[in-house]
Write a protein that holds these residues in place. Structure first.
Motif, PDB file in Angstrom:
ATOM      1  N   CYS A 463      -4.664  -1.463   0.147  1.00 49.36           N
ATOM      2  CA  CYS A 463      -3.479  -2.324   0.058  1.00 49.36           C
ATOM      3  C   CYS A 463      -2.327  -1.366  -0.014  1.00 49.36           C
ATOM      4  O   CYS A 463      -2.106  -0.762  -0.708  1.00 49.36           O
ATOM      5  CB  CYS A 463      -3.723  -3.382  -0.797  1.00 49.36           C
ATOM      6  N   TRP A 465       0.798  -1.913  -0.881  1.00 49.37           N
ATOM      7  CA  TRP A 465       1.320  -1.922  -3.026  1.00 49.37           C
ATOM      8  C   TRP A 465       0.686  -1.018  -3.867  1.00 49.37           C
ATOM      9  O   TRP A 465       1.327  -0.308  -4.640  1.00 49.37           O
ATOM     10  CB  TRP A 465       1.826  -2.977  -2.885  1.00 49.37           C
ATOM     11  N   MET A 491      -1.492  -4.618   3.715  1.00 52.02           N
ATOM     12  CA  MET A 491      -0.275  -4.958   2.923  1.00 52.02           C
ATOM     13  C   MET A 491      -0.696  -6.070   2.064  1.00 52.02           C
ATOM     14  O   MET A 491      -0.550  -5.604   0.981  1.00 52.02           O
ATOM     15  CB  MET A 491       0.476  -6.234   3.436  1.00 52.02           C
ATOM     16  N   CYS A 492      -1.742  -6.057   2.322  1.00 53.29           N
ATOM     17  CA  CYS A 492      -2.870  -7.180   0.614  1.00 53.29           C
ATOM     18  C   CYS A 492      -4.312  -6.748   1.301  1.00 53.29           C
ATOM     19  O   CYS A 492      -4.673  -7.096   2.067  1.00 53.29           O
ATOM     20  CB  CYS A 492      -2.258  -8.042   0.013  1.00 53.29           C
ATOM     21  N   CYS A 517      -4.438  -4.117  -5.379  1.00 56.94           N
ATOM     22  CA  CYS A 517      -3.832  -3.898  -7.097  1.00 56.94           C
ATOM     23  C   CYS A 517      -4.812  -5.143  -8.134  1.00 56.94           C
ATOM     24  O   CYS A 517      -5.849  -5.941  -7.455  1.00 56.94           O
ATOM     25  CB  CYS A 517      -2.738  -4.975  -7.140  1.00 56.94           C
ATOM     26  N   CYS A 522      -2.002  -8.469  -8.142  1.00 57.96           N
ATOM     27  CA  CYS A 522      -1.739  -8.646  -6.291  1.00 57.96           C
ATOM     28  C   CYS A 522       0.301  -8.705  -6.238  1.00 57.96           C
ATOM     29  O   CYS A 522       0.639  -9.717  -6.865  1.00 57.96           O
ATOM     30  CB  CYS A 522      -2.311  -9.610  -6.189  1.00 57.96           C
ATOM     31  N   HIS A 523       0.644  -8.006  -5.496  1.00 58.95           N
ATOM     32  CA  HIS A 523       1.871  -8.317  -5.169  1.00 58.95           C
ATOM     33  C   HIS A 523       1.903  -9.964  -4.184  1.00 58.95           C
ATOM     34  O   HIS A 523       3.462 -10.566  -4.276  1.00 58.95           O
ATOM     35  CB  HIS A 523       2.390  -7.359  -4.056  1.00 58.95           C
ATOM     36  N   TYR A 524       1.309 -10.309  -3.987  1.00 58.80           N
ATOM     37  CA  TYR A 524       1.163 -12.006  -3.532  1.00 58.80           C
ATOM     38  C   TYR A 524       0.182 -12.778  -4.291  1.00 58.80           C
ATOM     39  O   TYR A 524      -0.347 -12.840  -4.281  1.00 58.80           O
ATOM     40  CB  TYR A 524       0.965 -11.689  -2.028  1.00 58.80           C
ATOM     41  N   ASN A 528      -5.149 -11.515  -4.269  1.00 62.50           N
ATOM     42  CA  ASN A 528      -6.838 -10.735  -4.363  1.00 62.50           C
ATOM     43  C   ASN A 528      -8.128 -11.435  -4.471  1.00 62.50           C
ATOM     44  O   ASN A 528      -9.072 -10.861  -4.864  1.00 62.50           O
ATOM     45  CB  ASN A 528      -6.060  -9.129  -5.239  1.00 62.50           C
TER      46      ASN A 528
HETATM   47 FE1  FES Z   1      -2.202  -5.003  -3.098  1.00 61.18          FE
HETATM   48 FE2  FES Z   1      -2.540  -7.914  -3.041  1.00 61.18          FE
HETATM   49  S1  FES Z   1      -0.990  -6.297  -2.575  1.00 61.18           S
HETATM   50  S2  FES Z   1      -4.045  -6.394  -3.552  1.00 61.18           S
END
Ligand code: FES
Length: 593
Positions: A463, A465, A491-492, A517, A522-524, A528
């Protein structure tokens, strides 16, 4: 607050509650329940005539029960608006026997018992969550005997006592005999830094609040004996160490160790038993008053607001920022910002700094009158969509709407879509295109990376981030990790579709890693969680097909974990060496069949 109340472009809703929030950045609809005040706040001049005649006496919440108020009251002297409010549940006027004395006393006719709660809807472009905090209730701590012994007070109660506008006009008096105490003890970390007693985190403000209280006490009563029981004093802010030193120099006795028991003597003074961890001795201290420095807890409505706004909480129950370093006041949901203790325990200076930053971020977002979004958003192919609703179910931002009953194709609100790609990965009909991370683009990368000597490679989905940044960090830290790792950035981790994994194995990958993450980071929001579920599903399918599930790894690696990234890769490389060409060939046969 007075400035806010007077500002022509700020609408202040007091005595109100947010009951619902709909929409997305730039277009939020906020439903507010404005509770009836029963006093016309525009006409009321807070002259106080009504209070003089009100017969109902109740304990004053602002002074924590150390004084009383009437059923018609102002919550505290500087309250905005400067107008009275009636607690209708306490007021006799609400009973069959109507008192109405306040109505007679008010010559401006401000009192109206026919007022009712109203719901209003405000349209706003961005939201700042500044819901504040609550303090820990020490009643459960048997050893400190709060509520059992009257001379054991909380730091908030002490704060009201020593305040010039408080119930004793700033005189510190013992609740039992209303005499000045000759000795006062302070107990630190009550409800902080212990998972068993409140929260495991540091509440950030209690040490300096106690240091301030000791200095004030010494200023008021130079001969008073003060003892502070602590684990360690955290005087980390600007000028804080100086204050702490001043407190020590003024004669305050700081003792390392928290009391184990408190007993009451016949004259209501207290006996405090403590192990002094600096000397290793058991000590008994005689005190007239004991003050418990309370820890900070998240505000009570935090959970509800989190559900309403689709936000994330830390394990401690505070709101989680989008990124602790790069976006410390932003929520993961665009257009929402945090200020003050809603995000974590902090003092006034830090709260003001964060509030200014949040206001600045909101202004920056709104001032153009239009929102610029990233092109990384999802798109529905209407002809392929079967209106199953899976995409809407997994979207962490509620950015997808689909009418399952009427079978209309799903619609993506691109302003609300943050681009995690979980919808595209979960759609069973491949009806969602994730712009810039399309199936075709990712599958082409899989094919290209495994074109030559696939059995020698480790295929890793990372991912953007966390894990990808973790790989980068490993690189800049000059950490060695196997050179046969082939990374595909998404992105994720939520974007990693099941078909990418199958295609990887079909192309001859001996081992595949999906990394993202850590759960909760998780940035969303919580995309995750879907990654985790999906990988479990794939593992089950692999077992059924006769493919070793150990060949598909799932690892959570943060941006700062370069060392961990390298270690994980080393571990996977040793595993890869155990995967034989025969096993890879057999997998390909199984998947082809
Ligand atoms: Fe990293 Fe969702 S942004 S797992």
């Amino acid at each position: 607050m007075t400035d806010v109340g007077r500002h022509p472009r700020i609408t202040l809703y007091t005595l109100s509650e947010v009951v619902d929030v709909k929409g997305y950045v730039g277009n939020f609809d906020v439903s507010i329940l404005k509770k009836a005040r029963y006093v016309d706040e525009k006409e009321c001049t807070a002259c106080g005539e009504c209070v003089k005649v009100c017969p109902v006496v109740r304990s004053d919440e602002f002074n924590l029960g150390l004084s009383s108020r009437r059923a018609i009251f102002t919550p505290f002297p500087q309250a905005v608006p400067s107008a009275y409010v009636i607690n209708v549940n306490e007021c006799l006027g609400h009973n069959p026997v109507v008192c109405a004395k306040c109505i007679e006393a008010c010559d401006k006719d401000c009192i109206d018992f026919h007022m009712s709660d109203k719901e209003v809807v405000e349209k706003v472009g961005s939201i700042v969550v500044a819901t504040g905090l609550e303090v820990y209730d020490p009643t459960e701590l048997e050893e400190y005997a709060y509520t059992r012994f009257e001379n054991v007070l909380t730091s908030l109660e002490f704060e009201r006592l020593i305040n010039a506008g408080g119930p004793t006009r700033g005189e510190v008096l013992r609740p039992t005999d209303r005499r000045r105490p000759r000795s006062v003890g302070f107990v630190q970390c009550v409800g902080s830094r212990s998972a068993r007693r409140g929260g495991s985190y540091c509440s950030n403000v209690c040490c300096m609040n106690t240091v301030k209280s000791t200095l004030m006490l010494k200023e008021h009563y130079p001969d008073i004996d003060i003892k502070v029981f602590y684990i360690d004093i955290r005087a980390f802010g600007k000028g804080f160490e100086d204050l702490y030193t001043r407190s020590r120099r003024s004669g305050v006795n700081y003792l390392r160790g928290l009391p184990g028991t408190v007993e009451e003597n016949a004259d209501k003074s207290l006996k405090v038993f403590v192990e002094n961890t600096a000397t290793g001795k058991l000590e008994t201290h005689h005190l007239d008053m004991l003050v418990l420095a309370l820890g900070i807890k998240p505000a009570s409505g935090t959970q509800r607001l989190q559900e309403m706004l689709g936000l994330q909480l830390t394990p401690d129950g505070f709101f989680l920022e989008a990124h602790p370093k790069m976006q410390p006041v932003d929520a993961a949901t665009r257009g929402i910002f945090y200020a003050g203790c809603a995000e974590g325990p902090k003092d006034i200076k830090e709260s003001v700094t964060q509030a200014s930053a949040a206001a600045g971020r909101a202004i920056r977002l709104m001032h153009k009158g239009e929102i610029t979004t990233e092109p990384i958003t999802s798109m529905v192919v209407a002809e392929q969509c079967k209106s199953c609703g899976k995409c809407a179910e997994v979207c962490p931002y509620n950015a997808i709407s689909v009418d399952v009953k009427r079978k209309t194709p799903a619609v993506v609100n691109t302003a609300a879509c943050a681009g995690c790609g979980t919808c595209a990965a979960e759609c069973p009909f491949s009806a969602i295109i994730m712009n810039h991370f399309t199936d075709q683009q990712i599958l082409s990368q899989v094919h290209a990376l495994l074109e030559e000597d696939p059995e020698q490679k480790i295929l890793a989905f990372a991912c953007n981030w966390c894990s990808y940044a973790g790989a980068d960090y490993a690189g800049v830290s000059r950490l060695q990790y196997p050179p046969n790792v082939r990374l595909i950035r998404t992105m994720c981790s939520g974007r990693v579709d099941e078909k990418f994994v199958w295609e990887g194995f079909l192309s001859g990958a001996p081992v595949i890693l999906v990394s993202g993450c850590h759960i909760g980071d998780c940035h969303y929001i919580d995309a995750n969680h879907w990654t985790e579920k999906r990988i479990k599903k794939i593992h089950k399918k692999m077992t059924k097909l006769g493919i070793r599930p150990e060949r598909l790894h799932l690892e959570w690696i943060s941006a700062a974990e370069g060392v961990r990234f390298a270690a994980v890769m080393q571990r996977i490389e040793s595993f890869r060496q155990g995967v034989t060409p025969e096993e890879i060939a057999e997998t390909i046969e199984i998947l082809k069949g």
